[in-house]
Design a protein around this motif. Structure first.
Motif, PDB file in Angstrom:
ATOM      1  N   PHE A  65     -20.907  44.176  65.934  1.00 19.95           N
ATOM      2  CA  PHE A  65     -22.101  43.407  66.306  1.00 19.95           C
ATOM      3  C   PHE A  65     -22.360  42.302  65.291  1.00 19.95           C
ATOM      4  O   PHE A  65     -22.639  41.153  65.664  1.00 19.95           O
ATOM      5  N   LEU A  66     -22.266  42.624  64.009  1.00 24.90           N
ATOM      6  CA  LEU A  66     -22.504  41.632  62.968  1.00 24.90           C
ATOM      7  C   LEU A  66     -21.461  40.516  63.038  1.00 24.90           C
ATOM      8  O   LEU A  66     -21.804  39.330  62.946  1.00 24.90           O
ATOM      9  N   GLU A  67     -20.207  40.890  63.224  1.00 29.17           N
ATOM     10  CA  GLU A  67     -19.150  39.880  63.321  1.00 29.17           C
ATOM     11  C   GLU A  67     -19.398  38.942  64.497  1.00 29.17           C
ATOM     12  O   GLU A  67     -19.252  37.721  64.373  1.00 29.17           O
ATOM     13  N   GLU A  68     -19.769  39.504  65.622  1.00 31.16           N
ATOM     14  CA  GLU A  68     -20.031  38.702  66.820  1.00 31.16           C
ATOM     15  C   GLU A  68     -21.240  37.777  66.610  1.00 31.16           C
ATOM     16  O   GLU A  68     -21.230  36.614  67.020  1.00 31.16           O
ATOM     17  N   ALA A  69     -22.271  38.298  65.972  1.00 29.58           N
ATOM     18  CA  ALA A  69     -23.470  37.491  65.715  1.00 29.58           C
ATOM     19  C   ALA A  69     -23.146  36.316  64.796  1.00 29.58           C
ATOM     20  O   ALA A  69     -23.564  35.177  65.048  1.00 29.58           O
ATOM     21  N   VAL A  70     -22.390  36.577  63.733  1.00 28.35           N
ATOM     22  CA  VAL A  70     -22.030  35.513  62.792  1.00 28.35           C
ATOM     23  C   VAL A  70     -21.156  34.468  63.486  1.00 28.35           C
ATOM     24  O   VAL A  70     -21.389  33.262  63.360  1.00 28.35           O
ATOM     25  N   LEU A  71     -20.168  34.924  64.228  1.00 27.88           N
ATOM     26  CA  LEU A  71     -19.285  33.995  64.933  1.00 27.88           C
ATOM     27  C   LEU A  71     -20.064  33.142  65.930  1.00 27.88           C
ATOM     28  O   LEU A  71     -19.879  31.917  66.005  1.00 27.88           O
ATOM     29  N   ASN A  72     -20.952  33.749  66.674  1.00 25.93           N
ATOM     30  CA  ASN A  72     -21.775  33.028  67.641  1.00 25.93           C
ATOM     31  C   ASN A  72     -22.644  31.985  66.934  1.00 25.93           C
ATOM     32  O   ASN A  72     -22.761  30.840  67.391  1.00 25.93           O
ATOM     33  N   GLY A  73     -23.250  32.372  65.832  1.00 23.88           N
ATOM     34  CA  GLY A  73     -24.080  31.429  65.073  1.00 23.88           C
ATOM     35  C   GLY A  73     -23.277  30.251  64.554  1.00 23.88           C
ATOM     36  O   GLY A  73     -23.723  29.104  64.611  1.00 23.88           O
ATOM     37  N   ILE A  74     -22.080  30.528  64.057  1.00 17.79           N
ATOM     38  CA  ILE A  74     -21.226  29.456  63.541  1.00 17.79           C
ATOM     39  C   ILE A  74     -20.840  28.491  64.656  1.00 17.79           C
ATOM     40  O   ILE A  74     -20.917  27.272  64.496  1.00 17.79           O
ATOM     41  N   LYS A  75     -20.431  29.034  65.782  1.00 17.13           N
ATOM     42  CA  LYS A  75     -20.043  28.178  66.910  1.00 17.13           C
ATOM     43  C   LYS A  75     -21.198  27.279  67.348  1.00 17.13           C
ATOM     44  O   LYS A  75     -21.018  26.082  67.579  1.00 17.13           O
ATOM     45  N   GLN A  76     -22.396  27.861  67.459  1.00 19.88           N
ATOM     46  CA  GLN A  76     -23.554  27.076  67.898  1.00 19.88           C
ATOM     47  C   GLN A  76     -23.919  26.003  66.880  1.00 19.88           C
ATOM     48  O   GLN A  76     -24.252  24.868  67.244  1.00 19.88           O
ATOM     49  N   ALA A  77     -23.873  26.346  65.589  1.00 18.37           N
ATOM     50  CA  ALA A  77     -24.237  25.378  64.547  1.00 18.37           C
ATOM     51  C   ALA A  77     -23.258  24.213  64.521  1.00 18.37           C
ATOM     52  O   ALA A  77     -23.660  23.048  64.415  1.00 18.37           O
ATOM     53  N   ILE A  78     -21.963  24.507  64.620  1.00 16.36           N
ATOM     54  CA  ILE A  78     -20.963  23.446  64.632  1.00 16.36           C
ATOM     55  C   ILE A  78     -21.145  22.561  65.864  1.00 16.36           C
ATOM     56  O   ILE A  78     -21.097  21.331  65.773  1.00 16.36           O
ATOM     57  N   GLU A  79     -21.388  23.178  67.001  1.00 17.55           N
ATOM     58  CA  GLU A  79     -21.594  22.428  68.244  1.00 17.55           C
ATOM     59  C   GLU A  79     -22.792  21.492  68.123  1.00 17.55           C
ATOM     60  O   GLU A  79     -22.730  20.323  68.504  1.00 17.55           O
ATOM     61  N   GLN A  80     -23.895  21.996  67.576  1.00 20.78           N
ATOM     62  CA  GLN A  80     -25.088  21.160  67.428  1.00 20.78           C
ATOM     63  C   GLN A  80     -24.864  20.049  66.405  1.00 20.78           C
ATOM     64  O   GLN A  80     -25.331  18.918  66.580  1.00 20.78           O
ATOM     65  N   GLY A  81     -24.145  20.355  65.321  1.00 20.60           N
ATOM     66  CA  GLY A  81     -23.834  19.333  64.320  1.00 20.60           C
ATOM     67  C   GLY A  81     -22.992  18.221  64.910  1.00 20.60           C
ATOM     68  O   GLY A  81     -23.237  17.034  64.679  1.00 20.60           O
ATOM     69  N   LYS A  82     -22.005  18.594  65.701  1.00 24.12           N
ATOM     70  CA  LYS A  82     -21.151  17.594  66.343  1.00 24.12           C
ATOM     71  C   LYS A  82     -21.918  16.789  67.385  1.00 24.12           C
ATOM     72  O   LYS A  82     -21.655  15.604  67.574  1.00 24.12           O
ATOM     73  N   ALA A  83     -22.876  17.416  68.055  1.00 20.96           N
ATOM     74  CA  ALA A  83     -23.692  16.698  69.043  1.00 20.96           C
ATOM     75  C   ALA A  83     -24.519  15.617  68.352  1.00 20.96           C
ATOM     76  O   ALA A  83     -24.669  14.507  68.885  1.00 20.96           O
ATOM     77  N   ILE A  84     -25.047  15.932  67.177  1.00 20.17           N
ATOM     78  CA  ILE A  84     -25.791  14.924  66.404  1.00 20.17           C
ATOM     79  C   ILE A  84     -24.864  13.768  66.051  1.00 20.17           C
ATOM     80  O   ILE A  84     -25.217  12.599  66.192  1.00 20.17           O
ATOM     81  N   ALA A  85     -23.657  14.104  65.594  1.00 17.57           N
ATOM     82  CA  ALA A  85     -22.693  13.067  65.213  1.00 17.57           C
ATOM     83  C   ALA A  85     -22.343  12.183  66.397  1.00 17.57           C
ATOM     84  O   ALA A  85     -22.317  10.958  66.279  1.00 17.57           O
ATOM     85  N   GLN A  86     -22.105  12.785  67.544  1.00 21.43           N
ATOM     86  CA  GLN A  86     -21.748  12.011  68.725  1.00 21.43           C
ATOM     87  C   GLN A  86     -22.891  11.083  69.127  1.00 21.43           C
ATOM     88  O   GLN A  86     -22.679   9.925  69.484  1.00 21.43           O
ATOM     89  N   SER A  87     -24.102  11.580  69.043  1.00 19.06           N
ATOM     90  CA  SER A  87     -25.263  10.768  69.390  1.00 19.06           C
ATOM     91  C   SER A  87     -25.398   9.571  68.449  1.00 19.06           C
ATOM     92  O   SER A  87     -25.631   8.443  68.898  1.00 19.06           O
ATOM     93  N   GLU A  88     -25.229   9.819  67.164  1.00 23.82           N
ATOM     94  CA  GLU A  88     -25.350   8.738  66.181  1.00 23.82           C
ATOM     95  C   GLU A  88     -24.236   7.709  66.351  1.00 23.82           C
ATOM     96  O   GLU A  88     -24.486   6.508  66.262  1.00 23.82           O
ATOM     97  N   MET A  89     -23.028   8.175  66.591  1.00 25.90           N
ATOM     98  CA  MET A  89     -21.907   7.246  66.738  1.00 25.90           C
ATOM     99  C   MET A  89     -22.027   6.429  68.020  1.00 25.90           C
ATOM    100  O   MET A  89     -21.661   5.255  68.045  1.00 25.90           O
ATOM    101  N   SER A  90     -22.550   7.031  69.078  1.00 24.79           N
ATOM    102  CA  SER A  90     -22.681   6.272  70.321  1.00 24.79           C
ATOM    103  C   SER A  90     -23.731   5.173  70.179  1.00 24.79           C
ATOM    104  O   SER A  90     -23.653   4.150  70.858  1.00 24.79           O
ATOM    105  N   LYS A  91     -24.690   5.348  69.270  1.00 26.26           N
ATOM    106  CA  LYS A  91     -25.662   4.287  69.008  1.00 26.26           C
ATOM    107  C   LYS A  91     -24.960   3.068  68.407  1.00 26.26           C
ATOM    108  O   LYS A  91     -25.322   1.932  68.696  1.00 26.26           O
TER     109      LYS A  91
END
Length: 101
Positions: A65-91
């Motif tokens: 459960f802990l491994e899955e929670a950490v992995l899920n959190g990492i995936k979501q954080a990276i995805e959101q970080g990249k979304a910010i980058a894409q938004s800024e670059m498209s500007k």
């Protein structure tokens, strides 16, 4: 269109993109999973910068459960970080859809 003008615009865009990339390393997103017991922070470059795990969630009998929670959190954080980058670059690129951006 004047070739010199086009080259100057490309150089300006390149400088803006370099500054934006540096700025993105300073922007952060935080994702909470498992009822807030696991928090993952990433920057706009998509790099994970910290992971906080509440000791209440650490159960030696349920490591999966802990491994899955950490992995899920990492995936979501990276995805959101990249979304910010894409938004800024498209500007900067004005939605040109340049490869690698």
């Amino acid at each position: 269109m004047n070739l010199n003008k086009l080259m100057k615009q490309a150089q300006q865009m390149q400088a803006q993109m370099a500054k934006a990339q540096a700025d993105l390393a300073e922007k952060t997103v935080e994702v909470s999973v498992a009822g807030g017991k696991v928090k993952v922070t990433a920057n706009g470059a998509g790099d994970v910068t910290s992971i906080k795990i509440d000791k209440e969630i650490v159960d030696p009998n349920d490591v999966d459960f802990l491994e899955e929670a950490v992995l899920n959190g990492i995936k979501q954080a990276i995805e959101q970080g990249k979304a910010i980058a894409q938004s800024e670059m498209s500007k900067i690129t004005g939605g040109l859809g340049l490869p690698g951006l």
